[in-house]
Design an enzyme around this catalytic site. Sequence first.
Site, PDB file in Angstrom:
ATOM      1  N   TYR A   1       0.858  -1.194   0.000  1.00  0.00           N
ATOM      2  CA  TYR A   1       0.000   0.000   0.000  1.00  0.00           C
ATOM      3  C   TYR A   1       0.897   1.248   0.000  1.00  0.00           C
ATOM      4  CZ  TYR A   1      -4.017   2.900   1.298  1.00  0.00           C
ATOM      5  OH  TYR A   1      -5.007   3.850   1.312  1.00  0.00           O
TER       6      TYR A   1
ATOM      7  N   ASN B   1       1.500   3.658   1.874  1.00  0.00           N
ATOM      8  CA  ASN B   1       2.204   4.084   3.091  1.00  0.00           C
ATOM      9  C   ASN B   1       3.297   3.105   3.508  1.00  0.00           C
ATOM     10  OD1 ASN B   1       0.601   1.971   4.006  1.00  0.00           O
ATOM     11  ND2 ASN B   1      -0.044   3.005   5.869  1.00  0.00           N
ATOM     12  N   LYS B   2       3.455   2.007   2.757  1.00  0.00           N
ATOM     13  CA  LYS B   2       4.454   1.005   3.115  1.00  0.00           C
ATOM     14  C   LYS B   2       5.860   1.440   2.665  1.00  0.00           C
ATOM     15  CE  LYS B   2       1.682  -2.183   4.873  1.00  0.00           C
ATOM     16  NZ  LYS B   2       0.351  -1.589   4.725  1.00  0.00           N
ATOM     17  N   GLN B   3       6.863   0.659   3.094  1.00  0.00           N
ATOM     18  CA  GLN B   3       8.250   0.976   2.769  1.00  0.00           C
ATOM     19  C   GLN B   3       8.458   1.039   1.260  1.00  0.00           C
ATOM     20  OE1 GLN B   3       7.128  -1.231   4.967  1.00  0.00           O
ATOM     21  NE2 GLN B   3       8.505  -1.485   6.728  1.00  0.00           N
TER      22      GLN B   3
END
Length: 370
Positions: free
Chosen positions: A178, A180-182
């Site tokens: 998603y 907002n992930k790394q």
Amino acid sequence: MNIPLSQPDITEAEIEAVTAVLRSPQLSLGPRLVEFEQAMAGFAGVRHGIGVNSGTSGLHLCVRALGIGEGDEVIVPSFTFIAAANAIRYERAMPVFADIDPLTLNLDPAQVEAAITPRTRAIMAVHNFGIPAPMDALLDIAARHRLVVIEDACEAIGAEYRGRRVGSFGHAAVFAFYPNKQITTGEGGMIVTRDAALAAKMRAWRNQGRYDSADWLQHEELGYNYRLPEINCALGLVQLRRLSEMLAARSSVAAMYNRVLAGVPELILPVLDVPESRQSWFVYVVRLADRFTAQHRDRLAAYLQEQGIGCARYFAPIHRQPSSRAWSAAHLPVTEAVAARTLALPFFNRLGEDQIARVADVLQAGLRTL
């Protein structure tokens, strides 16, 4: 200055990779998917990768492929994203919530062992906030009780436990991408496993139950539309190649936060180093000191948002969610005490020192209003 809670890190290389797919004749189930699956499996240290449209879909397929069904119990933390419990419930199994360690915020092995019943079939080990769960202890419990282990590594790509990357410990593991992930693919997830038969099942189920050997429109089993498009895979491949630099940037941002917030008595800061582990920073979550309540936290969050600072409570316990009323009586004192006072601050690769200073100033001003 408006500072968002999160922000993806996209460069011209990602844009060019996506554009190249759009110029190709194949937008789904093509060569980029195969390449991304192989790259992710190799990165995790296992043989098989199965690209899916979300981490949630990946967890669902793991639960189903491992034969977990109606009447079975799966031990899982309540202090995590709700998808972990939902994936269990999709197959009419029962999540059984175990409490967490107050330092790492991951499953407490002693609480896991205490939660085992004759109906327990699996442990879902969540690597919360990119901190590896205590896999040696959890695997020992699983072996003694003949349980399967699913790793929810959706927040932890690149994290390591005792020299091994997360995703390589359980019967299967899931990463998520998603924004907002790394690393991000926009939407998407990846299952990884050593088990070829398990991989074949999940690869068929993500494509409406059709095995690779079958004719087009011939579906051997009940399946789902959990496919991961070529565009997403192209984006993910470039992001994966940049992962090392992005994890370093996130670690630097976390260290800057800890420096500017050190000595603020109202706050408990996240740990920078966990013994025998390498953290993959997903979010930067502070906790209010023990004397504060959830109402204080919510007032502080509202103050930050009024000042243009993105923030969010991480996590609202699953067993206290309206959709999980059946579990509301669960006794999880550490989970409830921690969750009432946590607050995620803006955190992303390119967050600058001036922005961190602004967040710190507004945060401390807000604390003075409590």
